[in-house]
Design an enzyme around this catalytic site. Sequence first.
Site, PDB file in Angstrom:
ATOM      1  N   GLU A 139      -6.383   9.992  11.449  1.00 22.59           N
ATOM      2  CA  GLU A 139      -7.680   9.528  11.940  1.00 22.59           C
ATOM      3  C   GLU A 139      -7.840   9.879  13.417  1.00 22.59           C
ATOM      4  OE1 GLU A 139      -8.752   5.436  11.310  1.00 22.59           O
ATOM      5  OE2 GLU A 139      -7.937   5.393   9.284  1.00 22.59           O
ATOM      6  N   GLU A 171      -2.460   2.217   8.808  1.00 19.30           N
ATOM      7  CA  GLU A 171      -2.338   1.520  10.097  1.00 19.30           C
ATOM      8  C   GLU A 171      -1.584   0.184  10.012  1.00 19.30           C
ATOM      9  OE1 GLU A 171      -6.127   1.309  12.091  1.00 19.30           O
ATOM     10  OE2 GLU A 171      -6.032   3.430  12.609  1.00 19.30           O
TER      11      GLU A 171
END
Length: 489
Positions: free
Chosen positions: A310, A210
């Site tokens: 995710e 991320e």
Amino acid sequence: MAPHEIPITESISFKSAGRKKIDSILRVHGTQIVDGRNDPVVLKGAGVGGHLNMENFITGFPGHEHEHRAAMLEALGQEKYDFFFDKFHDYFFTDSDAKFFAARGLNCLRIPFNYRHFEDDLNPGVYKESGFRMLDRIVNRCAAENLYTVLDLHAVPGGQNQDWHSDSGVHKAMFWQFKEFQDRMINLWIEIARRYRGNVYVAGYNPLNEPSDPDHTNLQAFYKRVEQAIRSVDPNHILFLDGNMYAMDFEHFKEILPNTVYAMHDYSTMGFPSGRQYDGSAAQNAHLKRSFERKVKFMRDHGVPIWNGEFGPVYASTSETDYAMTNQCRYNLLQKQLEVYRETDISWSIWTYKDIGMQGMVYVSPETPYMKLLAPFLAKKASLGVDFWGRDNKDVKHIYDPLFAHLDEVVPKHLQNKRFPSPLWELKRHAERVLREMLLSEYLGFEMAELFKEKTFDELEALAASFKLENCIQRKELNEILEQDSKLG
């Protein structure tokens, strides 16, 4: 015990998943991941969050991992600190966990890890064998059950994003401002790749979780560097590269790197307490599909594989009103997302495998020593709204709303989106991050550590053992959904 809760000892059937024996390194072929026989492989699994990269909502501490560890060291002293965390790391994912995971029909575990396990900031470039032993242990436990693993660098010096899970302790992504930080992580990946080259059970490397690069161009430069560095020692393993803005934005990506899978994250606000409840309407389903297709447009346009690294709802606890109905809505949401993913056989990794009751496939029983010790503290932490993930701020709205209103009044409207990552974060979100998730959380970390003070070695052993699989409860409906999806191919 609620209907959805099943003690692990009563539910596990350790049967062979019946999959082909892993015997070759995976690679990219067009829009697919394939094995050495050119057979397509769809990776389906979960991330083992909270283990080698600890997170506050997963194991209960407030704020950031390195601050939690510092407070625990002060409370316990070095010997007991080392003893507790060694036991915690060993018990969190054992041979039994790998067997349970494989028995669900899943085939890949994503392993998030913190750079601090591998080098110290005061001794950069000197690698700690203890970190590699822990990583080896979980990779080998998965290999014994014919499971792939993805190695995921989840926290880097300075933080690759502005949030708690990059463990920087600040609200800026300083990683992008210091070449020294980037050089260190390039060198760390060279060392990791050197050690795992040729390992057929490692599906590939996820070099940066991320990222949130304000300039967008720094991320591209880092990916190009890390790809070349890894290929210099390991030319064969796949790279899994996250998009910018927390793996949701590929707008500025300009080139396709070889043997690379591009990774997006696909959380839906309809799966969170702050979001609108999922009701399965045509409008909501269309929104889910549009959101997903926006994130994967880059992959579609360039004909490369997709990995959803995710996703997953946050589940209501049994203490909440109408928790069963709320959770059924979230299970329905998850099923709809999996249906969307099956349409084009994308690979995915749900978040997360094990925790203390928020999202995990399994979670620590409330009857364990760890949960009994922390119960009053966790209730206080929840009421103060210090964790960003899945929280409800109703108990503190009357305190913070006047402050947010004041900030909104004094900061000119045209300047309120100047701070990155806007527009993803508004002014209020920045204030929450600094006041609750950083400042208040650091003080609460000292309070939590005091609960462990004066504990004996036997008591610390029991606290760490709370995370053993046999002391956990499985989330039945979630696992049934995942098992059913694994059977559909």
